[in-house]
Design an enzyme around this catalytic site. Structure first.
Site, PDB file in Angstrom:
ATOM      1  N   THR A 143      40.085  82.899  38.173  1.00  0.00           N
ATOM      2  CA  THR A 143      39.849  82.282  39.623  1.00  0.00           C
ATOM      3  C   THR A 143      41.171  82.327  40.029  1.00  0.00           C
ATOM      4  OG1 THR A 143      39.454  80.722  41.220  1.00  0.00           O
ATOM      5  CG2 THR A 143      39.561  79.986  39.078  1.00  0.00           C
ATOM      6  N   ASP A 145      41.845  80.975  42.433  1.00  0.00           N
ATOM      7  CA  ASP A 145      42.218  79.431  43.214  1.00  0.00           C
ATOM      8  C   ASP A 145      42.631  78.666  42.360  1.00  0.00           C
ATOM      9  OD1 ASP A 145      40.881  80.226  45.728  1.00  0.00           O
ATOM     10  OD2 ASP A 145      38.906  80.008  45.110  1.00  0.00           O
ATOM     11  N   MET A 189      43.734  81.960  50.784  1.00  0.00           N
ATOM     12  CA  MET A 189      42.368  81.220  50.166  1.00  0.00           C
ATOM     13  C   MET A 189      42.934  80.024  49.853  1.00  0.00           C
ATOM     14  SD  MET A 189      40.765  84.710  48.812  1.00  0.00           S
ATOM     15  CE  MET A 189      39.801  85.920  49.516  1.00  0.00           C
ATOM     16  N   GLY A 190      41.756  79.161  49.461  1.00  0.00           N
ATOM     17  CA  GLY A 190      41.906  77.643  48.622  1.00  0.00           C
ATOM     18  C   GLY A 190      40.776  76.990  49.791  1.00  0.00           C
ATOM     19  N   ARG A 300      43.643  89.016  46.449  1.00  0.00           N
ATOM     20  CA  ARG A 300      42.690  88.950  45.399  1.00  0.00           C
ATOM     21  C   ARG A 300      43.094  89.999  44.391  1.00  0.00           C
ATOM     22  NH1 ARG A 300      36.734  87.387  47.258  1.00  0.00           N
ATOM     23  NH2 ARG A 300      36.555  89.956  47.388  1.00  0.00           N
TER      24      ARG A 300
END
Length: 420
Positions: A143, A145, A189-190, A300
């Protein structure tokens, strides 16, 4: 290592990354190296595809394609965001998966993914244990994240951090090209953890004078304080870079973008709009010279800016996951343990899936500055080793290698062609 006693099935789930295929590559190569009579299978589109019997035999892929997996971005075998219900709610799905395992003589199952994928792997492990089916299930972390607990970091994060940090460096150069006042907001993102935004704190290691503000989900967002932060920053330097996690929330725990209504199968809101909200606040109250950059999916799968450390570690967790499975372990995730920072080194360990599922690893609060709008030096020490090393994914024409993965398959009505 013990000899295999059946076939291996691997599948990928959740958001793609630059290095998720390196884990699949490591697992495939490790199992093939056993030189046994058993096979490696891949489930197309994660657990959803497995339920539909979309299973391919890796033997149908040519060797060059298999070798290319290590540096192929995105999910070579497809992905899904499919919520597997508890077995006492919908046992029929578990029976379908059991039938697939029996049909292909699967005794080892590796599921590569993030939080929700580890939850799926854990549910499957519980069910197979309950009915007494002999299969060893290992979760393989992935991931960007970086929010899986019980592991120092997650494969995929290092490359995402490298891409975002370097993009922010380039944006900072652009901001300074003109004499006029300029504010640029970068949304990354997050959802629940701000690791990607936090990683941009590494910019001050190359230029301590970068005028930067960082906002994470770990700290409640206060509109009035934000405007004061921006005003003070512009007084110091009329060029300002703001990095914000998409999942920042107010003091009531609500996303600052109040208009989010769409959710995914796991009930997670489909985020977006945090950066726009901040831009509108700055434009209305401080200056019209403000721009928004939303990196979106770019962060990503940017294999052209991937970290070699990340690629190599992703392969390592794939290989070690096979070793753990064959050694008899089941119901575990292969975690990464950092041994030191001075001469960075890491190894893998096993952690129980039940201790990972449905939990979130946040950025430590003591790594965030007292104002709640930036990072301390701890983030530099944490991120720096993870972004090191280069890979060359380019063809002679300067473009990223385009690989077509053709699945002639063992099941012609369910297996097709995925082109990358």
């Amino acid at each position: 290592m013990k000899s295999s006693r059946g076939n291996l099935l691997i599948a990928q789930s959740g958001g793609p990354t630059s290095v998720i295929n390196a884990s699949a590559y490591g697992a495939i190569k490790e199992f093939i190296s056993l030189a046994s009579d058993y096979k490696v299978y891949a489930g197309l589109y994660g657990i959803e595809g497995i339920l539909e019997d979309r299973i391919i035999d890796i033997d149908t892929m040519d060797k060059n394609t298999i070798e290319s997996l290590k540096y192929m971005p995105s999910s070579a075998f497809g992905s899904c965001r499919y919520k597997l219900e508890e077995h006492d709610v919908n046992e029929e799905e578990y029976k379908k998966i059991l039938n697939i395992f029996e049909k292909y003589n699967i005794t080892y199952f590796l599921y590569i993914g993030g939080n929700d994928s580890m939850d799926t792997a854990n549910k499957l492990n519980i069910y197979m244990n309950k009915i007494g089916y002999d299969v060893n299930i290992i979760g393989v972390p992935k991931t960007i994240d970086n929010d899986l607990v019980e592991t120092d970091h997650c494969p995929g994060f290092g490359s995402a951090a490298k891409y975002v940090a370097n993009t922010c460096i380039e944006i900072w150069f652009d901001i300074n090209a003109y004499k006029k006042e300029s504010v640029v907001i970068v949304e990354v993102m997050g959802r629940d953890a701000g690791w990607i935004a936090a990683s941009t704190g590494i910019l001050k290691s190359i230029n301590p004078n970068v005028n930067q503000l960082i906002y994470l989900p770990e700290i409640s967002f206060d509109k009035s304080k934000f405007l004061i932060d921006v005003e003070n920053a512009i007084k110091r330097n009329n060029k300002l870079l703001i990095v914000v996690s998409e999942g920042i929330k107010d003091e009531n725990g609500e996303y600052i973008n109040k208009n989010i209504v769409e959710t995914d199968p796991f009930g997670h809101k489909r985020l977006g709009g945090a950066g726009k909200h901040l831009r509108d606040l700055v434009k209305k109250n401080i200056t019209k010279n403000v721009k928004l950059i939303k990196l979106g999916i770019l962060q990503r799968c940017a294999i052209h800016c991937a970290s070699k450390t990340d690629v190599d570690e992703s392969e390592m967790v794939g290989r070690d996951s096979v070793k753990y499975a064959i050694a008899g372990y089941s119901g575990y995730m292969t975690a990464i343990t950092r041994l030191n920072n001075d001469k960075y080194k890491c190894k893998t360990d096993l952690v129980k899936l039940q201790d990972v599922s449905n939990r979130v690893k946040n950025v430590p609060l003591n790594w965030i500055n007292e104002e709640g709008n930036g990072m301390k030096d701890e983030i530099i020490n944490y991120v720096q080793p993870l972004i090191l090393g280069e890979v060359n994914p380019f063809n002679e024409n300067g473009l990223v290698k385009y690989i077509s993965v053709n699945y002639t398959g063992i099941n012609k009505h369910t297996c097709g062609v995925i082109n990358f």
